[in-house]
Design a protein around this motif. Structure first.
Motif, mmCIF file in Angstrom:
data_model
loop_
_atom_site.group_PDB
_atom_site.id
_atom_site.type_symbol
_atom_site.label_atom_id
_atom_site.label_comp_id
_atom_site.label_asym_id
_atom_site.label_seq_id
_atom_site.Cartn_x
_atom_site.Cartn_y
_atom_site.Cartn_z
ATOM 1 N N ALA A 299 0.834 -1.206 0.000
ATOM 2 C CA ALA A 299 0.000 0.000 0.000
ATOM 3 C C ALA A 299 0.866 1.251 0.000
ATOM 4 N N ARG A 300 1.953 1.221 0.755
ATOM 5 C CA ARG A 300 2.875 2.364 0.745
ATOM 6 C C ARG A 300 3.416 2.617 -0.664
ATOM 7 N N ASP A 301 3.816 1.563 -1.335
ATOM 8 C CA ASP A 301 4.372 1.724 -2.678
ATOM 9 C C ASP A 301 3.330 2.293 -3.640
ATOM 10 N N ALA A 302 2.082 1.889 -3.480
ATOM 11 C CA ALA A 302 1.020 2.410 -4.349
ATOM 12 C C ALA A 302 0.800 3.892 -4.115
ATOM 13 N N VAL A 303 0.787 4.311 -2.866
ATOM 14 C CA VAL A 303 0.600 5.734 -2.563
ATOM 15 C C VAL A 303 1.807 6.544 -3.024
ATOM 16 N N ASP A 304 3.008 5.997 -2.872
ATOM 17 C CA ASP A 304 4.206 6.678 -3.385
ATOM 18 C C ASP A 304 4.117 6.865 -4.905
ATOM 19 N N HIS A 305 3.605 5.845 -5.582
ATOM 20 C CA HIS A 305 3.448 5.914 -7.035
ATOM 21 C C HIS A 305 2.481 7.031 -7.424
ATOM 22 N N LEU A 306 1.418 7.176 -6.651
ATOM 23 C CA LEU A 306 0.476 8.267 -6.901
ATOM 24 C C LEU A 306 1.113 9.615 -6.603
ATOM 25 N N ARG A 307 1.830 9.721 -5.488
ATOM 26 C CA ARG A 307 2.467 11.000 -5.144
ATOM 27 C C ARG A 307 3.370 11.476 -6.279
ATOM 28 N N GLU A 308 4.099 10.573 -6.865
ATOM 29 C CA GLU A 308 4.996 10.927 -7.971
ATOM 30 C C GLU A 308 4.220 11.618 -9.099
ATOM 31 N N ALA A 309 3.073 11.067 -9.458
ATOM 32 C CA ALA A 309 2.266 11.660 -10.523
ATOM 33 C C ALA A 309 1.641 12.979 -10.089
ATOM 34 N N VAL A 310 1.197 13.048 -8.847
ATOM 35 C CA VAL A 310 0.571 14.274 -8.348
ATOM 36 C C VAL A 310 1.561 15.426 -8.354
ATOM 37 N N GLU A 311 2.783 15.175 -7.925
ATOM 38 C CA GLU A 311 3.768 16.251 -7.877
ATOM 39 C C GLU A 311 4.130 16.753 -9.274
ATOM 40 N N ALA A 362 -5.389 -0.071 -3.066
ATOM 41 C CA ALA A 362 -4.370 -0.488 -2.100
ATOM 42 C C ALA A 362 -4.773 -0.099 -0.689
ATOM 43 N N LEU A 363 -5.333 1.104 -0.530
ATOM 44 C CA LEU A 363 -5.774 1.536 0.794
ATOM 45 C C LEU A 363 -6.962 0.695 1.269
ATOM 46 N N THR A 364 -7.790 0.268 0.338
ATOM 47 C CA THR A 364 -8.894 -0.625 0.693
ATOM 48 C C THR A 364 -8.364 -1.941 1.251
ATOM 49 N N ASP A 365 -7.303 -2.462 0.656
ATOM 50 C CA ASP A 365 -6.732 -3.699 1.174
ATOM 51 C C ASP A 365 -6.056 -3.469 2.519
ATOM 52 N N LEU A 366 -5.478 -2.297 2.725
ATOM 53 C CA LEU A 366 -4.961 -1.949 4.044
ATOM 54 C C LEU A 366 -6.087 -2.008 5.077
ATOM 55 N N ALA A 367 -7.264 -1.489 4.693
ATOM 56 C CA ALA A 367 -8.421 -1.546 5.589
ATOM 57 C C ALA A 367 -8.837 -2.980 5.861
ATOM 58 N N ARG A 448 -13.359 9.315 -0.467
ATOM 59 C CA ARG A 448 -14.258 8.522 0.364
ATOM 60 C C ARG A 448 -13.512 7.333 0.972
ATOM 61 N N VAL A 449 -12.680 6.695 0.168
ATOM 62 C CA VAL A 449 -11.906 5.560 0.670
ATOM 63 C C VAL A 449 -11.033 6.002 1.842
ATOM 64 N N ALA A 450 -10.342 7.128 1.706
ATOM 65 C CA ALA A 450 -9.471 7.600 2.783
ATOM 66 C C ALA A 450 -10.263 7.843 4.062
ATOM 67 N N GLU A 451 -11.429 8.450 3.947
ATOM 68 C CA GLU A 451 -12.260 8.697 5.133
ATOM 69 C C GLU A 451 -12.655 7.375 5.795
ATOM 70 N N ASN A 452 -13.081 6.417 4.980
ATOM 71 C CA ASN A 452 -13.508 5.128 5.524
ATOM 72 C C ASN A 452 -12.353 4.371 6.177
ATOM 73 N N VAL A 453 -11.207 4.368 5.500
ATOM 74 C CA VAL A 453 -10.074 3.596 6.002
ATOM 75 C C VAL A 453 -9.534 4.216 7.290
ATOM 76 N N ALA A 454 -9.566 5.536 7.395
ATOM 77 C CA ALA A 454 -9.154 6.168 8.645
ATOM 78 C C ALA A 454 -10.019 5.679 9.802
ATOM 79 N N THR A 455 -11.311 5.519 9.559
ATOM 80 C CA THR A 455 -12.200 5.025 10.614
ATOM 81 C C THR A 455 -11.901 3.569 10.947
#
Length: 526
Positions: A299-311, A362-367, A448-455
């Motif tokens: 999940a970390r690697d997936a979020v890092d991959h997204l950050r790269e594109a966002v930046e 990936a965050l869903t699987d973390l949840a 929405r996923v981030a909100e749910n997974v935080a809970t």
């Protein structure tokens, strides 16, 4: 991993250096926005080039032609300003819930930054209006649905731009005003758009990248909190951290996996709980504990991959057409001796859409793994030797945290239901726009996923803190997991008897999503 600090008073917008933490600082914490002087000069040079094209009379998309399927329709010079106004009005056709305050601010800031690059042909004066609106708290009312992620996030950006013209509605200090009245609270007059300026305001990926920036920062906080939650669960269920030995991860060196394994070791340092049963007869822990580094790390690697594109996207020109100096691009590009105005596809949101769906999955699987660990603490069939059923004395008379796990399961189901908008495409505009990215929907889903997974991670932390109440006297949690437990206990007392849990679930989610768990852990480990 990036610097997570979002506590800054001023964000200087130059079109080149914006990062997700800047977006969070402005969108969520109201940092002041300033426009860089060099960016202002670039915008003016770009504007001068557009005016040279208008004077030439050559047909150039977005300057003196219709839009989409109507690209072949020539617009007379006296109608060019009306064309831009009509564009903004007609494209303000969104639906669904209104964007939140921070979502609107994220879109406004990222639009200012892409215009500041100086390839959109807009007057600096118009961008100054947007900056003032941000700084004075004028927030356009923007419907959340309507973007296809190509040609950018047209409908949401049009609702934003409509307020610049004095139209639409905006919220100022919670009060709903007409666009004109809202501008007046900031001592602004409505703008009359010049050639190409309507298109410059609404054509781009700024809803997508604004929301993606918020998601990246929140997701990284969730990942750190999930490591803390998982480490705490490992201790209170009498598991082992042998699965986090560096040797294991050196022979499968995925970056995220190594990072999460190292985090678990740091979090549980000095744990007498782990020492108390290291010679027990249990051979293996369940996968939700034993495979924590592999799952959290992926999940970390997936979020890092997204950050790269966002930046990259934050500091990109995503307008269409783009305005360049004459002779600097393909000779076939239309223009004059002063400028070349080129139609292309930088507004297409696919570079973000695909990675947003990947990261949300990936965050869903973390949840999913977090929910399973919570169940292991609650389930009397698993923990009868160490913990009371559902983490409460007098179970049966009391239900303890039983239904908190139900809520986690329901939220997990919702995350799994979102699908992957990025692999869908519906042709529009008479077939001229025949492949779209749906990146806006991907970004909304990810939020929405981030909100749910935080809970869900918050539920695990609540259960972990409660399970720690039943440890034998004299046993101490690790330095980091103890800090995480203490942070939970600072706002949620032990569950001595049944009580409503809804507000506590929200509180725990906020500890996860807004960095309190990470900060508490870092304060004792650094």
């Amino acid at each position: 991993m990036s610097d997570r600090n979002v506590q800054r008073d001023v964000v200087v917008v130059d079109g080149e250096s914006l990062v997700p933490e800047d977006v969070v600082a402005v969108a969520r914490y109201d940092a002041r926005v300033e426009l860089d002087d060099d960016a202002r000069e670039r915008m003016q040079e770009s504007r001068d080039r557009v005016e040279s094209v208008v004077e030439s009379g050559e047909p150039v998309y977005g300057v003196n032609t219709g839009f989409g399927h109507l690209v072949e329709t020539h617009i007379d010079e006296e109608d060019i300003e009306q064309l831009q106004t009509n564009l903004v009005r007609s494209h303000s056709a969104g639906a669904g819930r209104e964007l939140t305050r921070e979502e609107v601010r994220s879109m406004m800031l990222t639009r200012v930054n892409t215009l500041a690059k100086g390839y959109s042909g807009i007057r600096p004066f118009v961008v100054d209006h947007l900056v003032t609106m941000l700084n004075e708290g004028v927030h356009p009312v923007v419907r959340s649905r309507g973007s296809l992620g190509a040609s950018g996030d047209l409908a949401p950006l049009a609702h934003m731009a409509l307020v610049l013209l004095g139209g639409g509605e905006a919220l100022v200090d919670g009060e709903r005003l007409s666009g004109e009245d809202a501008l007046a609270t900031a001592d602004l007059e409505p703008v009359t758009l010049a050639s190409k300026e309507g298109l410059a305001l609404i054509n781009g990926t700024q809803l997508t990248v604004g929301l993606a920036s918020l998601f990246v920062v929140d997701a990284e906080e969730i990942l750190d909190a999930a490591d803390a939650a998982g480490a705490l669960t490992t201790e209170v269920t009498m598991g082992t951290t042998a699965n986090c030995d560096p040797k294991i991860h050196e022979v499968r060196p995925h970056p995220g996996q190594k990072e999460s394994a190292a985090a678990i070791r740091r979090l549980t340092a000095d744990s007498t709980v782990l020492e108390s049963h290291k010679d027990c007869e249990r051979v293996q822990d369940a996968y939700s504990i034993r495979c924590l580094p592999q799952v959290h790390g992926a999940a970390r690697d997936a979020v890092d991959h997204l950050r790269e594109a966002v930046e990259v996207e934050l500091n990109s020109a995503t307008d269409n057409p783009l305005v360049f100096e004459a002779g600097s691009v393909d000779e076939r590009a239309p223009g004059t001796d002063v400028a070349a105005v080129v139609s292309a596809g930088n507004f297409h949101g696919e570079p973000l859409a695909l990675r947003l769906d990947y990261a949300a999955g990936a965050l869903t699987d973390l949840a999913a793994i977090s929910e399973r660990r919570a169940d292991r603490m609650l389930n009397p069939e698993v923990q009868e030797e160490y913990l009371p059923p559902f983490l409460t004395e007098h179970s049966g008379l009391r239900s303890g945290y039983m239904i908190a796990q139900y809520t986690a399961a329901a939220l997990l189901n919702e995350c799994r239901s979102f699908g992957r908008p990025s692999i869908d495409s519906t042709p529009v505009s008479g077939g001229q726009e025949d492949h779209v990215s749906m990146s806006g929907q991907s970004a909304l889903n990810a939020r929405r996923v981030a909100e749910n997974v935080a809970t869900i991670v918050g539920v695990e932390l609540l259960c972990g803190a409660q399970a720690a109440e039943f440890l034998d006297d004299g046993l101490e949690l690790g330095t980091g997991t103890g800090a995480a437990r203490d942070e939970v206990r600072s706002v949620v007392p032990p569950l001595d008897e049944d009580r409503p849990l809804d507000e506590e679930l929200e509180t725990a989610a906020d500890l996860v999503r807004f960095g309190a768990i990470r900060a508490a852990v870092e304060s004792v480990l650094d």
